[in-house]
Design an enzyme around this catalytic site. Structure first.
Site, mmCIF file in Angstrom:
data_model
loop_
_atom_site.group_PDB
_atom_site.id
_atom_site.type_symbol
_atom_site.label_atom_id
_atom_site.label_comp_id
_atom_site.label_asym_id
_atom_site.label_seq_id
_atom_site.Cartn_x
_atom_site.Cartn_y
_atom_site.Cartn_z
ATOM 1 N N PHE A 74 -14.348 3.071 2.100
ATOM 2 C CA PHE A 74 -14.140 3.256 3.530
ATOM 3 C C PHE A 74 -12.642 3.225 3.800
ATOM 4 C CE2 PHE A 74 -13.476 2.104 7.936
ATOM 5 C CZ PHE A 74 -14.330 2.995 8.576
ATOM 6 N N ASP A 85 -5.271 0.525 -0.752
ATOM 7 C CA ASP A 85 -5.617 0.402 0.664
ATOM 8 C C ASP A 85 -5.903 -1.066 0.947
ATOM 9 O OD1 ASP A 85 -6.770 0.273 3.161
ATOM 10 O OD2 ASP A 85 -8.057 2.020 2.889
ATOM 11 N N LYS A 107 -4.206 -3.176 10.534
ATOM 12 C CA LYS A 107 -4.971 -4.279 11.129
ATOM 13 C C LYS A 107 -4.118 -5.500 11.447
ATOM 14 C CE LYS A 107 -9.502 -2.832 9.366
ATOM 15 N NZ LYS A 107 -9.993 -2.296 10.635
#
Length: 424
Positions: free
Chosen positions: A145, A232, A273
């Site tokens: 994802f 990531d 984030k």
């Protein structure tokens, strides 16, 4: 003038009528947050055990980050990159030294950072590795994802995210996660591979934690084939897993440390984030000069990327993580949490597995992925004062803010145990 909200149902009805139905939230309407707590419109208090998918590692409305936001918001918020500003340079120096890279390319959202890393990797492949133009291949992992842009869903195997959004972007090969043999074979079959894009822990897939040496050995395979490792760390980074980055492995230092045998240094590091502590979208792509210098003026950018407000907030958010030793707290509390949940596995046939690292954890509900059991358990958790959300059907992810205390963690474990043991 914004309509005043007097009840949870009123807010839910407004979203249902006027908003696109691209999410399925739990039926709770939140109006305030502080630290590890959230309150709904009616004033009920909850433990937050999702942290906005790890965007609020520093806790809701952290006062230091809030003060930095307010101060900068009253001075200068945006110039675009058409001009220099007096905050971006200090931020770039700060974040590159913080994570140990030569350069940073600032962006806004996580998926923008992923797209940026993909572009950099391909351009590096053509200009430095010598891959024929438009033939560069990027290897990805199954059940990944990385976001929901057209390029990113092109290499997703989530049919719900892909169906009726094609045609898709070519140039990606998907292999099983945590499978070094598959990675080696993909390189051998495809001489034009420029990079391997991977999550050190697959969060959205259900907190899938690979073998301890997976990332390190994957990096060695990439080096052997003159390709880049793209990590990531949008969800796993910034202290979530008990070290500054998940690629730090079992590193016990406060930041990245190249002297640690467990640390794997990616060629491109992707962050988002918690980089802003949940105050506004801020993301970053970090790499050394040999990679980043392929980007020249006019070839990539963003109106808001590197804006003074965002980078001032990001610097403060990173200072808070280091000053308050959040990685150490996540490492300590994560161990306690998994021990408590393992006892629950042994007591309840409803829970089959607990897994994770630091304060990124999940329990697997002993039911089919297409069942509603995990969703109903999360509804019951909400009623008992704890907010969590299922992923992949029968998995419940638990990721509280890293400011949580040991006493608060035990209270949360009590709620989870009570909910599971009394669930019917």
């Amino acid at each position: 003038m914004m309509q005043e909200i007097n009840s949870s149902q009123q807010a839910i009805d407004l979203e249902d009528k006027f908003g696109a139905h691209n999410y399925q939230p739990l039926p709770v309407v939140l109006s305030r947050g502080e630290g590890v707590y959230l309150w709904d419109v009616e004033g009920k208090k909850y433990f937050d055990f999702l942290s906005a998918y790890s965007a609020v590692n520093q806790g809701h409305c952290h006062p230091r980050i809030k003060d930095a936001l307010i101060e900068q918001a009253g001075t200068l918020t945006l110039t675009s990159r058409a001009f220099y500003n007096d905050v971006l340079g200090p931020y770039e120096k700060y974040i590159t030294e913080y994570f140990g890279f030569d350069k940073v390319l600032p962006m806004n959202t996580g998926v923008e950072a992923v797209e940026t890393a993909i572009k950099i990797a391909r351009k590096w492949g053509y200009e430095e590795k010598g891959v024929p133009e438009n033939e560069g291949i990027i290897i990805v992992a199954e059940n990944n994802f990385h976001g929901r842009t057209t390029t990113v869903i092109s290499f997703s195997d989530d049919e719900n995210a892909r169906r009726n959004f094609g045609p898709f972007t070519a140039g990606f090969i998907s292999i099983p996660y945590n499978d070094l043999n598959a990675l080696q074979k993909a390189f051998e079959k495809n001489p034009h591979v420029v990079a391997f894009l991977v999550e050190p822990i697959q969060g959205e897939a259900g907190v899938i934690t690979p073998d301890e040496d997976y990332i390190r050995k994957a990096s060695l395979i990439c080096k052997t084939h003159n390709a880049l490792l793209l990590a990531d760390e949008i969800q796993t980074g910034i202290a979530r897993t008990g070290s500054l980055l998940a690629v730090c492995g079992n590193c016990n230092c406060e930041g990245h440390c190249e002297k640690q045998d467990t640390y794997t240094r990616p060629d491109i590091l992707i962050l988002g984030k918690a980089l802003s502590g949940g105050f506004l979208p801020v993301s970053a792509v970090l790499a050394d000069d040999a990679v980043m210098n392929v980007i020249q003026p006019g070839q990539h950018g963003s109106t808001y990327g590197g804006n003074p407000l965002g980078v001032k907030v990001a610097m403060t958010a990173l200072e808070v993580v280091r000053d308050e030793k959040m990685a150490q707290n996540a490492r300590k509390l994560g161990k306690i949490f998994r021990e408590r949940m393992q006892l629950l596995v042994e007591r309840s046939p409803l829970v089959s597995t607990v897994r994770g690292k630091g304060l990124l954890n999940a329990i697997v509900i002993n039911d089919r992925p297409d069942s509603a059991t995990a969703w109903e358990i999360c509804i019951s958790l909400k009623e008992n004062g704890l907010l969590a959300k299922p992923t992949h059907g029968n998995i419940i992810r638990f990721a509280p803010p890293l400011v949580m205390t040991e006493e608060e963690l035990h209270s949360c474990c009590d709620i989870i145990e009570k909910t599971i043991l009394n669930f019917k």
